[in-house]
Design a protein around this motif. Structure first.
Motif, PDB file in Angstrom:
ATOM      1  N   ILE A  17       0.838  -1.200   0.000  1.00  0.00           N
ATOM      2  CA  ILE A  17       0.000   0.000   0.000  1.00  0.00           C
ATOM      3  C   ILE A  17       0.875   1.252   0.000  1.00  0.00           C
ATOM      4  CG2 ILE A  17      -1.635   1.355   1.390  1.00  0.00           C
ATOM      5  CD1 ILE A  17      -2.824  -1.389   2.264  1.00  0.00           C
ATOM      6  N   LYS A  18       1.927   1.267   0.837  1.00  0.00           N
ATOM      7  CA  LYS A  18       2.834   2.417   0.888  1.00  0.00           C
ATOM      8  C   LYS A  18       3.525   2.637  -0.454  1.00  0.00           C
ATOM      9  CE  LYS A  18       4.219   2.694   5.722  1.00  0.00           C
ATOM     10  NZ  LYS A  18       5.357   2.545   6.649  1.00  0.00           N
ATOM     11  N   ALA A  19       3.987   1.548  -1.081  1.00  0.00           N
ATOM     12  CA  ALA A  19       4.672   1.668  -2.371  1.00  0.00           C
ATOM     13  C   ALA A  19       3.731   2.230  -3.430  1.00  0.00           C
ATOM     14  CB  ALA A  19       5.222   0.318  -2.808  1.00  0.00           C
ATOM     15  N   ALA A  20       2.483   1.756  -3.445  1.00  0.00           N
ATOM     16  CA  ALA A  20       1.512   2.256  -4.418  1.00  0.00           C
ATOM     17  C   ALA A  20       1.234   3.735  -4.179  1.00  0.00           C
ATOM     18  CB  ALA A  20       0.219   1.451  -4.332  1.00  0.00           C
ATOM     19  N   ARG A  21       1.159   4.136  -2.920  1.00  0.00           N
ATOM     20  CA  ARG A  21       0.916   5.547  -2.595  1.00  0.00           C
ATOM     21  C   ARG A  21       2.091   6.414  -3.032  1.00  0.00           C
ATOM     22  NH1 ARG A  21       1.469   9.511   1.203  1.00  0.00           N
ATOM     23  NH2 ARG A  21      -0.366  10.798   1.500  1.00  0.00           N
ATOM     24  N   ARG A  22       3.330   5.951  -2.788  1.00  0.00           N
ATOM     25  CA  ARG A  22       4.516   6.703  -3.222  1.00  0.00           C
ATOM     26  C   ARG A  22       4.525   6.876  -4.733  1.00  0.00           C
ATOM     27  NH1 ARG A  22       7.389   3.735   0.737  1.00  0.00           N
ATOM     28  NH2 ARG A  22       8.039   2.244  -0.845  1.00  0.00           N
ATOM     29  N   LYS A  23       4.155   5.819  -5.456  1.00  0.00           N
ATOM     30  CA  LYS A  23       4.130   5.882  -6.909  1.00  0.00           C
ATOM     31  C   LYS A  23       3.088   6.895  -7.378  1.00  0.00           C
ATOM     32  CE  LYS A  23       4.785   2.191  -9.578  1.00  0.00           C
ATOM     33  NZ  LYS A  23       4.519   0.898 -10.217  1.00  0.00           N
ATOM     34  N   ARG A  24       1.919   6.919  -6.719  1.00  0.00           N
ATOM     35  CA  ARG A  24       0.852   7.850  -7.074  1.00  0.00           C
ATOM     36  C   ARG A  24       1.288   9.290  -6.800  1.00  0.00           C
ATOM     37  NH1 ARG A  24      -2.728   4.892  -4.717  1.00  0.00           N
ATOM     38  NH2 ARG A  24      -2.809   6.046  -2.790  1.00  0.00           N
ATOM     39  N   VAL A  25       1.924   9.530  -5.648  1.00  0.00           N
ATOM     40  CA  VAL A  25       2.379  10.879  -5.292  1.00  0.00           C
ATOM     41  C   VAL A  25       3.452  11.335  -6.268  1.00  0.00           C
ATOM     42  CG1 VAL A  25       3.644  12.202  -3.557  1.00  0.00           C
ATOM     43  CG2 VAL A  25       1.744  10.742  -2.867  1.00  0.00           C
ATOM     44  N   LYS A  26       4.380  10.441  -6.630  1.00  0.00           N
ATOM     45  CA  LYS A  26       5.432  10.791  -7.578  1.00  0.00           C
ATOM     46  C   LYS A  26       4.840  11.165  -8.932  1.00  0.00           C
ATOM     47  CE  LYS A  26       9.740   9.207  -9.541  1.00  0.00           C
ATOM     48  NZ  LYS A  26      10.680   8.116  -9.692  1.00  0.00           N
ATOM     49  N   ALA A  27       3.836  10.417  -9.389  1.00  0.00           N
ATOM     50  CA  ALA A  27       3.195  10.707 -10.673  1.00  0.00           C
ATOM     51  C   ALA A  27       2.497  12.063 -10.638  1.00  0.00           C
ATOM     52  CB  ALA A  27       2.205   9.606 -11.029  1.00  0.00           C
ATOM     53  N   GLN A  28       1.939  12.438  -9.501  1.00  0.00           N
ATOM     54  CA  GLN A  28       1.253  13.719  -9.378  1.00  0.00           C
ATOM     55  C   GLN A  28       2.235  14.890  -9.375  1.00  0.00           C
ATOM     56  OE1 GLN A  28      -0.930  13.269  -5.763  1.00  0.00           O
ATOM     57  NE2 GLN A  28      -2.581  12.091  -6.711  1.00  0.00           N
TER      58      GLN A  28
END
Length: 133
Positions: A17-28
């Motif tokens: 979950i943390k990794a997916a959130r980091r990826k989403r924040v980076k994309a934003q």
């Protein structure tokens, strides 16, 4: 201390979950492209060239890619405030002359002080880089 299978599965799920959130924040946080053409190979080539203003004397510091910021005809992007031009519109300058370029009118720096058209010099260097590749 050893973890039970259930605890390990919970920690694994939390890490996913943390990794997916980091990826989403980076994309934003990525900036949208404004059409600037980048060429890291050319920038590396420029950093190996002598300072274009070396004949003025006072060279100091590493060679940097000095992007031209004034518009001078078709096919030449006027980047506007706080934007860089295409990488192919850059010249090699030591850090001292690069600071000087930005401290005054760039057209006066290139044509008055250095004595060359910055775009013509960049075009010549880019052609040299492309022919060596």
């Amino acid at each position: 201390m050893s973890l039970s299978l259930e605890e390990r599965e919970t920690l694994y799920a939390a890490a996913k979950i943390k990794a997916a959130r980091r990826k989403r924040v980076k994309a934003q946080n990525t900036k949208p492209s404004r059409g600037r053409e980048r060429d890291n190979g050319y920038l590396a080539f420029l950093r190996r060239q002598p300072c274009a203003a070396a004949h003025l004397g006072g060279c100091e510091g590493a060679i940097e890619a000095a992007h031209i910021r004034y518009n001078d005809g078709p096919g030449r992007q006027n980047p506007g405030g706080a934007r860089k031009n295409h990488d192919r519109h850059a010249n090699p300058l030591c850090s001292a002359h690069h600071r000087m370029q930005h401290s005054m009118s760039e057209r006066v720096f290139w044509e008055g002080r250095v004595g060359v058209c910055a775009y013509d010099n960049a075009e010549r260097l880019y052609a040299e880089y492309r022919s060596a590749a």
